[in-house]
Design an enzyme around this catalytic site. Structure first.
Site, PDB file in Angstrom:
ATOM      1  N   PHE A 128      67.054  19.586   8.986  1.00 20.96           N
ATOM      2  CA  PHE A 128      66.181  19.094  10.041  1.00 20.96           C
ATOM      3  C   PHE A 128      64.896  19.909  10.012  1.00 20.96           C
ATOM      4  CE2 PHE A 128      65.292  20.170  14.639  1.00 20.96           C
ATOM      5  CZ  PHE A 128      64.833  18.947  15.068  1.00 20.96           C
ATOM      6  N   THR A 131      60.275  22.988  12.680  1.00 19.88           N
ATOM      7  CA  THR A 131      59.466  24.194  12.850  1.00 19.88           C
ATOM      8  C   THR A 131      58.488  24.376  11.694  1.00 19.88           C
ATOM      9  OG1 THR A 131      61.300  25.232  14.022  1.00 19.88           O
ATOM     10  CG2 THR A 131      59.561  26.677  13.220  1.00 19.88           C
ATOM     11  N   GLU A 132      57.276  24.805  12.029  1.00 22.75           N
ATOM     12  CA  GLU A 132      56.233  25.058  11.026  1.00 22.75           C
ATOM     13  C   GLU A 132      55.691  26.477  11.182  1.00 22.75           C
ATOM     14  OE1 GLU A 132      53.248  22.053  10.915  1.00 22.75           O
ATOM     15  OE2 GLU A 132      54.679  20.439  10.518  1.00 22.75           O
ATOM     16  N   GLY A 136      56.212  27.353  16.410  1.00 23.25           N
ATOM     17  CA  GLY A 136      57.631  27.552  16.631  1.00 23.25           C
ATOM     18  C   GLY A 136      58.046  26.867  17.919  1.00 23.25           C
ATOM     19  N   THR A 163      67.524  25.391   8.182  1.00 22.06           N
ATOM     20  CA  THR A 163      68.920  25.672   7.835  1.00 22.06           C
ATOM     21  C   THR A 163      69.499  24.568   6.952  1.00 22.06           C
ATOM     22  OG1 THR A 163      69.175  26.792   9.962  1.00 22.06           O
ATOM     23  CG2 THR A 163      71.190  26.194   8.805  1.00 22.06           C
ATOM     24  N   ARG A 275      92.226  52.867  19.199  1.00 19.81           N
ATOM     25  CA  ARG A 275      91.425  54.086  19.082  1.00 19.81           C
ATOM     26  C   ARG A 275      91.813  55.099  20.159  1.00 19.81           C
ATOM     27  NH1 ARG A 275      88.451  57.521  15.925  1.00 19.81           N
ATOM     28  NH2 ARG A 275      86.619  58.318  17.027  1.00 19.81           N
ATOM     29  N   ILE A 344      81.330  50.326  22.270  1.00 29.68           N
ATOM     30  CA  ILE A 344      82.754  50.666  22.380  1.00 29.68           C
ATOM     31  C   ILE A 344      83.293  51.170  21.052  1.00 29.68           C
ATOM     32  CG2 ILE A 344      85.047  49.617  22.651  1.00 29.68           C
ATOM     33  CD1 ILE A 344      83.783  47.838  24.847  1.00 29.68           C
ATOM     34  N   GLU A 370      66.655  27.034  18.152  1.00 29.31           N
ATOM     35  CA  GLU A 370      66.774  25.815  18.965  1.00 29.31           C
ATOM     36  C   GLU A 370      66.267  26.034  20.390  1.00 29.31           C
ATOM     37  OE1 GLU A 370      69.798  22.972  18.516  1.00 29.31           O
ATOM     38  OE2 GLU A 370      70.562  23.807  16.658  1.00 29.31           O
TER      39      GLU A 370
END
Length: 386
Positions: A128, A131-132, A136, A163, A275, A344, A370
């Site tokens: 698709f 975007t250029e 954006g 993509t 842990r 963590i 998106e």
């Protein structure tokens, strides 16, 4: 979906789908995720497995080679994949909601018959191109042009961050292009470009911070000629049509983000139990307990938000605001949970062999792709009357 809203329990077919994809994610995707991420390699064997399961055809009718499901089924699959590997999840999301869905929503019967069986089967991927380099968030600033010449569209311009545009199985790229002016405003239309087509160049892949096993390229069009009948939808409706596609896609990205957020919870619970510090598992320290509890609350809120948006969409009700809320809440949950999960894990969270490190790198793009978080806030504000 209606049954779930009434009872709070997903119908059996949805539960079974989620379990099937969860098992696939754990047994097939997880063992190779770190390698593909490190090598920046596209996971063809995983994509083939998803194709065999019918995941690329989930929301499409059987007459076009689909599974006869719905968009919520796709979202459930994306959530399960997103827990383990966001690169794989975005490959499916883009292939379905950005590659195939425009053809299904706006294509002629001939276009559907030609392209949907290939795309729904997963034998081919679609991309698709919106975007250029100079636009954006401002997608209306399209500079790519298409003019008619002897029954052909002649396309010139470029796209970026596209993509699934350069894989060995990419067969179609849909692009938006300026096809004229109307009342002093750009007329933006959508055009199907088969791959390969002379003059269409897939530039070298980006060296990305995250989603490194996802295929992403800039594209260049130099006098690319395709037949006039490759117009997708009405002339001049390309921008409006793709806004609809983006609204749907935001629900899918919210589902993927929810998976990422939940994946960070799951990895943190596992690590905290194993842990030890100062003579006991760190799961016994209240600071760790509270951190993971907040992470779980974020994931739950994100899931509720995308379920709600999907339900409205499937019911044929307005869902733009709810899709924006879901995308905003879920993407921020993914990023926040990735940060907390890394903390963590301590030093291990900064080592790429641990899944949370990959989530930390991957999740930032969820707040950008998106529609950025700022765009979602703008859409929500407009929907409430500001």
């Amino acid at each position: 979906m209606t049954e779930f809203l009434a009872t709070g329990v997903l119908p059996d077919e949805y539960q079974q789908l989620a379990k099937t994809v969860r098992d696939f994610a754990q047994s097939v995707v997880a063992p190779v995720a770190a390698r593909h991420d490190a090598e920046h390699s596209f996971p063809y064997e995983v994509v083939e497995g998803m194709a065999e399961m019918g995941l690329f055809g989930l929301p499409f009718p059987e007459e076009f080679g689909g599974m006869g499901g719905d968009y919520f089924a796709l979202c459930l699959a994306l959530e399960e994949l997103g827990k383990v590997d966001q690169s794989v999840a975005i490959t499916l999301e883009a292939g379905v909601s950005l590659g195939a869905m425009p053809v299904y929503r706006f294509g002629t019967d001939a276009q559907k018959q030609e392209w949907l069986p290939q795309l729904a089967s997963g034998r081919a991927l679609g991309a698709f191109g919106l975007t250029e380099p100079g636009g954006g968030s401002d997608a209306g600033a399209t500079k790519t042009t298409a003019r008619l010449d002897n029954g052909d569209w002649v396309i010139n311009g470029s796209k970026q961050f596209i993509t699934n545009s350069g894989t060995d199985i990419t067969k179609l790229v849909t692009v938006t292009a300026v096809t004229g002016e109307h009342d002093g405003r750009k007329e933006i239309s959508s055009i199907l470009i088969p791959v390969p087509t002379p003059g269409f160049t897939v530039e070298p892949a980006y060296d990305k911070v995250g989603w490194r096993a996802s295929d992403t390229h800039p594209l260049t069009f130099q006098d690319v000629r395709v037949p006039e009948e490759n117009l997708l939808g009405e002339r001049g409706r390309g921008y409006a049509n793709f806004l609809r596609i983006l609204d749907e896609g935001r629900i899918a990205i919210a589902a993927l983000s929810t998976g990422a957020a939940q994946g960070c919870v799951d990895e943190s619970v596992k690590y905290a139990r194993e842990r030890e510090a100062f003579g006991q598992p760190i799961s016994r320290y209240q600071s760790i307990e509270f951190t993971i509890a907040r992470m779980e609350a974020r994931a739950h809120t994100a899931r509720t938000a995308y379920y709600d948006a999907a339900a409205l969409m499937l019911a044929g009700k307005p869902f733009k605001k709810h899709a924006a809320i879901a995308k905003l809440v879920a993407s921020e949950a993914a990023m926040d949970n990735a940060r907390d999960a890394t903390q963590i894990h301590g030093g291990y969270g900064f080592i790429n062999e641990f899944p949370v490190a990959r989530h930390y790198r991957d999740s930032k793009i969820l707040e950008i792709g998106e529609g950025t978080s700022e765009v979602q806030l703008m859409l929500i504000a407009r929907e409430v009357g500001l």
